[in-house]
Design a protein around this motif. Structure first.
Motif, PDB file in Angstrom:
ATOM      1  N   MET A   1       0.853  -1.175   0.000  1.00 55.92           N
ATOM      2  CA  MET A   1       0.000   0.000   0.000  1.00 55.92           C
ATOM      3  C   MET A   1       0.894   1.231   0.000  1.00 55.92           C
ATOM      4  O   MET A   1       2.034   1.161   0.445  1.00 55.92           O
ATOM      5  N   SER A   2       0.354   2.328  -0.506  1.00 53.81           N
ATOM      6  CA  SER A   2       1.135   3.552  -0.645  1.00 53.81           C
ATOM      7  C   SER A   2       0.453   4.714   0.049  1.00 53.81           C
ATOM      8  O   SER A   2      -0.764   4.740   0.189  1.00 53.81           O
ATOM      9  N   THR A   3       1.280   5.667   0.468  1.00 54.78           N
ATOM     10  CA  THR A   3       0.796   6.948   0.979  1.00 54.78           C
ATOM     11  C   THR A   3       1.377   8.020   0.061  1.00 54.78           C
ATOM     12  O   THR A   3       1.997   7.707  -0.956  1.00 54.78           O
ATOM     13  N   LYS A   4       1.237   9.252   0.446  1.00 54.61           N
ATOM     14  CA  LYS A   4       1.779  10.344  -0.367  1.00 54.61           C
ATOM     15  C   LYS A   4       3.289  10.189  -0.586  1.00 54.61           C
ATOM     16  O   LYS A   4       3.791  10.391  -1.679  1.00 54.61           O
ATOM     17  N   ARG A   5       4.004   9.796   0.463  1.00 60.39           N
ATOM     18  CA  ARG A   5       5.464   9.714   0.361  1.00 60.39           C
ATOM     19  C   ARG A   5       6.038   8.310   0.545  1.00 60.39           C
ATOM     20  O   ARG A   5       7.211   8.090   0.260  1.00 60.39           O
ATOM     21  N   LEU A   6       5.246   7.388   1.032  1.00 58.67           N
ATOM     22  CA  LEU A   6       5.771   6.098   1.471  1.00 58.67           C
ATOM     23  C   LEU A   6       5.183   4.925   0.704  1.00 58.67           C
ATOM     24  O   LEU A   6       4.060   4.999   0.218  1.00 58.67           O
ATOM     25  N   GLU A   7       5.945   3.875   0.677  1.00 61.65           N
ATOM     26  CA  GLU A   7       5.470   2.578   0.183  1.00 61.65           C
ATOM     27  C   GLU A   7       5.548   1.620   1.366  1.00 61.65           C
ATOM     28  O   GLU A   7       6.606   1.493   2.000  1.00 61.65           O
ATOM     29  N   LEU A   8       4.443   0.949   1.680  1.00 53.94           N
ATOM     30  CA  LEU A   8       4.406  -0.034   2.755  1.00 53.94           C
ATOM     31  C   LEU A   8       4.243  -1.411   2.120  1.00 53.94           C
ATOM     32  O   LEU A   8       3.287  -1.638   1.373  1.00 53.94           O
ATOM     33  N   ARG A   9       5.196  -2.293   2.427  1.00 51.33           N
ATOM     34  CA  ARG A   9       5.203  -3.638   1.837  1.00 51.33           C
ATOM     35  C   ARG A   9       5.120  -4.669   2.955  1.00 51.33           C
ATOM     36  O   ARG A   9       5.857  -4.563   3.942  1.00 51.33           O
ATOM     37  N   PRO A  10       4.248  -5.673   2.810  1.00 51.93           N
ATOM     38  CA  PRO A  10       4.157  -6.701   3.845  1.00 51.93           C
ATOM     39  C   PRO A  10       5.526  -7.312   4.135  1.00 51.93           C
ATOM     40  O   PRO A  10       6.274  -7.649   3.216  1.00 51.93           O
ATOM     41  N   ALA A  11       5.843  -7.426   5.420  1.00 47.49           N
ATOM     42  CA  ALA A  11       7.114  -8.013   5.836  1.00 47.49           C
ATOM     43  C   ALA A  11       6.966  -9.529   5.905  1.00 47.49           C
ATOM     44  O   ALA A  11       5.925 -10.037   6.307  1.00 47.49           O
ATOM     45  N   GLN A  63       6.894  -3.281   6.055  1.00 38.76           N
ATOM     46  CA  GLN A  63       8.136  -2.525   5.979  1.00 38.76           C
ATOM     47  C   GLN A  63       7.787  -1.163   5.382  1.00 38.76           C
ATOM     48  O   GLN A  63       6.971  -1.083   4.458  1.00 38.76           O
ATOM     49  N   VAL A  64       8.412  -0.129   5.871  1.00 37.70           N
ATOM     50  CA  VAL A  64       8.144   1.222   5.397  1.00 37.70           C
ATOM     51  C   VAL A  64       9.338   1.696   4.575  1.00 37.70           C
ATOM     52  O   VAL A  64      10.475   1.714   5.061  1.00 37.70           O
ATOM     53  N   PHE A  65       9.049   2.067   3.325  1.00 38.46           N
ATOM     54  CA  PHE A  65      10.091   2.522   2.406  1.00 38.46           C
ATOM     55  C   PHE A  65       9.836   3.967   1.992  1.00 38.46           C
ATOM     56  O   PHE A  65       8.696   4.351   1.724  1.00 38.46           O
ATOM     57  N   LEU A  66      10.902   4.731   1.921  1.00 36.09           N
ATOM     58  CA  LEU A  66      10.892   6.082   1.366  1.00 36.09           C
ATOM     59  C   LEU A  66      11.887   6.063   0.216  1.00 36.09           C
ATOM     60  O   LEU A  66      13.085   5.793   0.430  1.00 36.09           O
ATOM     61  N   GLU A  67      11.403   6.308  -0.995  1.00 32.05           N
ATOM     62  CA  GLU A  67      12.261   6.277  -2.190  1.00 32.05           C
ATOM     63  C   GLU A  67      13.097   4.995  -2.235  1.00 32.05           C
ATOM     64  O   GLU A  67      14.304   5.023  -2.416  1.00 32.05           O
ATOM     65  N   ASP A  68      12.450   3.874  -2.013  1.00 28.88           N
ATOM     66  CA  ASP A  68      13.050   2.535  -2.064  1.00 28.88           C
ATOM     67  C   ASP A  68      14.096   2.264  -0.985  1.00 28.88           C
ATOM     68  O   ASP A  68      14.867   1.312  -1.092  1.00 28.88           O
ATOM     69  N   VAL A  69      14.129   3.078   0.053  1.00 27.55           N
ATOM     70  CA  VAL A  69      15.034   2.858   1.184  1.00 27.55           C
ATOM     71  C   VAL A  69      14.181   2.421   2.370  1.00 27.55           C
ATOM     72  O   VAL A  69      13.208   3.099   2.726  1.00 27.55           O
ATOM     73  N   LEU A  70      14.533   1.273   2.973  1.00 28.31           N
ATOM     74  CA  LEU A  70      13.828   0.805   4.166  1.00 28.31           C
ATOM     75  C   LEU A  70      14.116   1.761   5.312  1.00 28.31           C
ATOM     76  O   LEU A  70      15.277   1.932   5.699  1.00 28.31           O
ATOM     77  N   ILE A  71      13.067   2.404   5.834  1.00 31.02           N
ATOM     78  CA  ILE A  71      13.257   3.360   6.924  1.00 31.02           C
ATOM     79  C   ILE A  71      12.564   2.930   8.207  1.00 31.02           C
ATOM     80  O   ILE A  71      12.728   3.567   9.242  1.00 31.02           O
ATOM     81  N   GLY A  72      11.769   1.857   8.159  1.00 28.60           N
ATOM     82  CA  GLY A  72      11.109   1.432   9.377  1.00 28.60           C
ATOM     83  C   GLY A  72      10.110   0.325   9.172  1.00 28.60           C
ATOM     84  O   GLY A  72      10.057  -0.315   8.114  1.00 28.60           O
ATOM     85  N   VAL A  73       9.324   0.122  10.211  1.00 30.18           N
ATOM     86  CA  VAL A  73       8.288  -0.903  10.248  1.00 30.18           C
ATOM     87  C   VAL A  73       7.056  -0.282  10.887  1.00 30.18           C
ATOM     88  O   VAL A  73       7.156   0.494  11.829  1.00 30.18           O
ATOM     89  N   CYS A  74       5.900  -0.633  10.350  1.00 30.01           N
ATOM     90  CA  CYS A  74       4.642  -0.197  10.955  1.00 30.01           C
ATOM     91  C   CYS A  74       3.635  -1.297  10.679  1.00 30.01           C
ATOM     92  O   CYS A  74       3.576  -1.816   9.560  1.00 30.01           O
ATOM     93  N   GLY A  75       2.862  -1.658  11.664  1.00 29.03           N
ATOM     94  CA  GLY A  75       1.893  -2.712  11.413  1.00 29.03           C
ATOM     95  C   GLY A  75       1.011  -3.010  12.593  1.00 29.03           C
ATOM     96  O   GLY A  75       1.071  -2.354  13.630  1.00 29.03           O
ATOM     97  N   LEU A  76       0.180  -4.013  12.390  1.00 32.58           N
ATOM     98  CA  LEU A  76      -0.777  -4.462  13.390  1.00 32.58           C
ATOM     99  C   LEU A  76      -0.412  -5.874  13.801  1.00 32.58           C
ATOM    100  O   LEU A  76      -0.050  -6.700  12.974  1.00 32.58           O
ATOM    101  N   ARG A  77      -0.569  -6.124  15.110  1.00 37.38           N
ATOM    102  CA  ARG A  77      -0.277  -7.467  15.614  1.00 37.38           C
ATOM    103  C   ARG A  77      -1.278  -7.807  16.696  1.00 37.38           C
ATOM    104  O   ARG A  77      -1.663  -6.955  17.500  1.00 37.38           O
ATOM    105  N   ARG A  78      -1.701  -9.059  16.676  1.00 36.12           N
ATOM    106  CA  ARG A  78      -2.666  -9.521  17.670  1.00 36.12           C
ATOM    107  C   ARG A  78      -2.026  -9.585  19.046  1.00 36.12           C
ATOM    108  O   ARG A  78      -0.878  -9.959  19.191  1.00 36.12           O
TER     109      ARG A  78
END
Length: 157
Positions: A1-11, A63-78
């Motif tokens: 999924m994408s935002t204005k500046r970020l690409e989020l890819r399932p880890a 995984q959170v990417f900015l311009e194809d650089v991994l900059i972090g992680v964001c997600g949901l966990r039970r």
């Protein structure tokens, strides 16, 4: 999924090495994993759980990417059968630009699509940045105990 500046890819397990390096940065893990070094077995377990959650529930860790650089992680966990929490971590060089909020808003939207009613946010007492982020995300303070502050975001249908 994408935002204005970020690409989020399932880890997934294929990302184990990169995420172990990310989570073991002392400034990243300061408020994660009780500031202990992340063992690759723990990271592998988190990624296996995430893959299973994506397959069954439509959410997990991204995984959170900015311009194809991994900059972090964001997600949901039970958290048990009752609750789901949001997690986020950013490399120190990318903090302060609203990127964590941008990623977290996208992840909350995924929670809405998965028909979750509420999301838990836990922050360490000293993690003022995450507490401010929780409030920006619309979270309401729930409780404090054992050095943790708990907030809840109610997701509108």
């Amino acid at each position: 999924m994408s935002t204005k500046r970020l690409e989020l890819r399932p880890a997934g397990l294929r990302d184990l090495g990169a995420l172990v390096r990310h989570w073991n940065d002392p400034q990243v893990r300061r408020y994660l994993f009780d500031d202990r070094e992340v063992d690759p077995r723990l990271a592998e377990s988190l990624l296996r759980d995430s893959e299973a959650d994506f397959a069954r529930r439509g959410y997990g860790l991204w995984q959170v990417f900015l311009e194809d650089v991994l900059i972090g992680v964001c997600g949901l966990r039970r958290r048990g059968e009752e609750r789901v929490e949001i997690l986020y971590s950013l490399d120190p060089g990318y903090r302060g630009a609203g990127l964590a909020a941008e990623a977290a808003q996208a992840v909350l939207a995924a929670g809405r699509r998965a028909r979750l009613k509420e999301i838990l946010i836990e922050t360490d007492d000293g993690n003022v940045s995450s507490q401010r982020l929780a409030e920006r995300l619309g979270a309401v303070f729930e409780s404090a105990e054992g050095g943790l502050r708990r907030y809840v975001v109610t997701l509108a249908p």
